[in-house]
Enzyme design. Structure first.
Site, PDB file in Angstrom:
ATOM      1  N   GLU A   1      -4.165  -2.687   6.088  1.00  0.00           N
ATOM      2  CA  GLU A   1      -5.434  -2.305   5.449  1.00  0.00           C
ATOM      3  C   GLU A   1      -5.322  -2.258   3.929  1.00  0.00           C
ATOM      4  OE1 GLU A   1      -3.353   1.166   4.566  1.00  0.00           O
ATOM      5  OE2 GLU A   1      -3.337   0.072   6.448  1.00  0.00           O
ATOM      6  N   ASP A   2      -4.123  -1.910   3.430  1.00  0.00           N
ATOM      7  CA  ASP A   2      -3.923  -1.821   1.988  1.00  0.00           C
ATOM      8  C   ASP A   2      -4.123  -3.178   1.322  1.00  0.00           C
ATOM      9  OD1 ASP A   2      -1.691  -2.982   3.131  1.00  0.00           O
ATOM     10  OD2 ASP A   2      -0.392  -1.268   2.736  1.00  0.00           O
ATOM     11  N   ASN A   3      -3.491  -4.204   1.878  1.00  0.00           N
ATOM     12  CA  ASN A   3      -3.623  -5.549   1.325  1.00  0.00           C
ATOM     13  C   ASN A   3      -5.044  -6.067   1.437  1.00  0.00           C
ATOM     14  OD1 ASN A   3      -3.402  -8.743   1.726  1.00  0.00           O
ATOM     15  ND2 ASN A   3      -1.650  -8.073   0.521  1.00  0.00           N
TER      16      ASN A   3
ATOM     17  N   GLY B   1       0.757  -1.254   0.000  1.00  0.00           N
ATOM     18  CA  GLY B   1       0.000   0.000   0.000  1.00  0.00           C
ATOM     19  C   GLY B   1       0.775   1.285   0.000  1.00  0.00           C
TER      20      GLY B   1
END
Length: 451
Positions: free
Chosen positions: A268-270, A224
């Protein structure tokens, strides 16, 4: 009783499997190297860069900030100078006394024609401080397309236009692209041990594996540092990774959706990328730009701690893939491959080892040159090579250290990693050896988490 014949058959099977594994991993490395050459050695100018604002889709650039990151001014300025006719910049800080504020105000004053806002304050939607910090920008964004860029990332002036091109171009299978991401390319501003090891890791091993996995595209794999996606897509998912049953274009998961739903995850990005992939059935794409990740003063301990943190997070998200990871590392792999070649073909181990590491170094330097746009500079050659060797030697010990625990540190906070990558904040023991502690006595903190 095991006879010599049975033992020979058993060894033949095991060493044959070892040889196959050795070849498969090398094919993956070569796919990553070829992808780097094919995608990053030429970066054409996007037609959107010279279009007008009525043609180019609006984009809201979100920058989560805390403190004075290395190269902060130049990192942020790179978003102000994007060759794109229709964007706004939302600079998000949690507190009014944040040290980054003078830098933000100076840039906003320097570029009065850029629609830029400084947003102060956070919304506590979970344990992830980055998500809490981003919420003000997420709520205020005027456009559906969001580009979330970390504060330690510098981007090329044409990055946004090329990323929007990729977002609007379907995959070869005809599926819509939900997220465009950029492979991290690290450069160190200081000759610190941890910085050089991290630089060597991100620009060689990590890059070629990241590119190969995304080239094959059998599963979501996103970092991210720099992600572009539509808020309308994000508002339909919640991180459950369960496919939405309805085929209606506006169908969404039940309950809390959107960015607040991902505040419970550390990565959170993944998870956002995985949600697009599994819940919506959409795909990702890499543009031909890199996210220039500025690595500052990173100590050896900082590097180890960072690698341990993300291995422990991955372990609780994708355990089978994490357990296989050591078998893809060069030293373990060469042990498997050379032993197999010795048994099957009588090839001397020293020849196999010499060829393995010579070719590996050559392709890693080729990956570096593809992403950087130039060969490894002479000025950092020996430091970089030392970092490369250290990274290869340390890979297995760090993995073994990481796999045994479930607590991590991030931005001065301590967390316990739960199933599926969720985390909860726990009490922080002020000890140098806390990283190595496997004790499970902890106290859940109910206080607000700040970035």
């Amino acid at each position: 009783m095991i006879t010599d014949s049975n033992r020979h058959v058993l060894f033949l099977i095991l060493f044959s499997l070892g040889a196959i594994w050795f070849v498969v991993i090398w094919l993956i490395w070569l796919i990553g190297t070829w992808t780097a050459r094919n995608r990053y050695r030429l970066r054409p100018r996007s037609p959107l860069a010279s279009s007008n604002s009525s043609v180019a889709p609006g984009v809201s650039i979100l920058r989560p900030l805390k403190g004075l990151d290395t190269n902060l001014y130049e990192n942020l300025e790179s978003t102000f100078t994007q060759e794109y006719p229709n964007f706004e910049i939302l600079l998000c800080v949690a507190r009014e006394d944040d040290q980054a504020l003078p830098v933000l105000k100076e840039l906003v004053a320097k570029y009065p024609r850029v629609a830029a806002k400084i947003l102060i304050g956070e919304e506590n939607v979970g344990v992830n401080p980055k998500v809490n910090n981003l919420m003000s920008g997420y709520r205020a964004a005027a456009n559906d397309i969001l580009w979330v860029v970390d504060s330690n990332v510098m981007v090329h002036p044409g990055s946004l236009a090329r990323a929007v091109d990729a977002l609007q171009t379907p995959t070869k299978s005809g599926r819509r692209v939900a997220l465009v991401h950029h492979v991290p390319f690290a450069f160190s501003t200081e000759s610190k041990v941890g910085s050089r090891i991290d630089e060597a890791f991100l620009n060689t091993n990590h890059a070629k594996m990241y590119l190969a996995i995304n080239r094959v595209a059998i599963e979501s794999c996103v970092v991210g540092k720099s992600n572009l996606y539509r808020r309308s897509d994000l508002e339909r998912v919640n991180g459950s990774l369960k496919p939405i049953r309805s085929t209606a274009p506006s169908a969404k998961q039940e309950g809390l959706c959107g960015l607040p739903a991902f505040g419970r995850f550390l990565a959170e990005d993944n998870m956002i990328a995985s949600a697009f992939w599994h819940e919506l059935g959409l795909r990702h794409d890499l543009s031909c730009d890199v996210a220039r990740n500025v690595v500052g003063n990173m100590s050896f301990y900082d590097y180890v701690q960072r690698r341990v943190r993300w291995i422990r997070v991955r372990k609780n998200m994708v355990l089978p893939a994490t357990l296989v990871e050591p078998l893809t590392e060069s030293i373990v792999l060469v042990s498997i491959g050379c032993s197999s070649m010795k048994y099957l073909f009588g090839l001397p181990r020293w020849i196999c080892i010499l060829v393995h590491f010579s070719v590996l170094l050559a392709i890693d330097l080729d990956v570096y040159a593809s992403l950087a746009g130039h060969p490894l500079p002479q000025a950092i050659r020996w430091e970089f090579l030392a970092g490369w060797v250290a990274r290869e030697v340390l890979a297995l010990p760090i993995f073994l250290l990481a796999i045994l625990g479930n607590t991590v540190e991030w931005r001065g906070k301590r967390y316990q990693v739960l199933n599926h990558g969720e985390v909860r904040q726990i009490s922080r023991q002020r000890s140098f050896f806390e990283l190595f502690s496997l004790r499970k006595e902890y106290e859940v903190l109910d206080t607000e988490v700040s970035p």
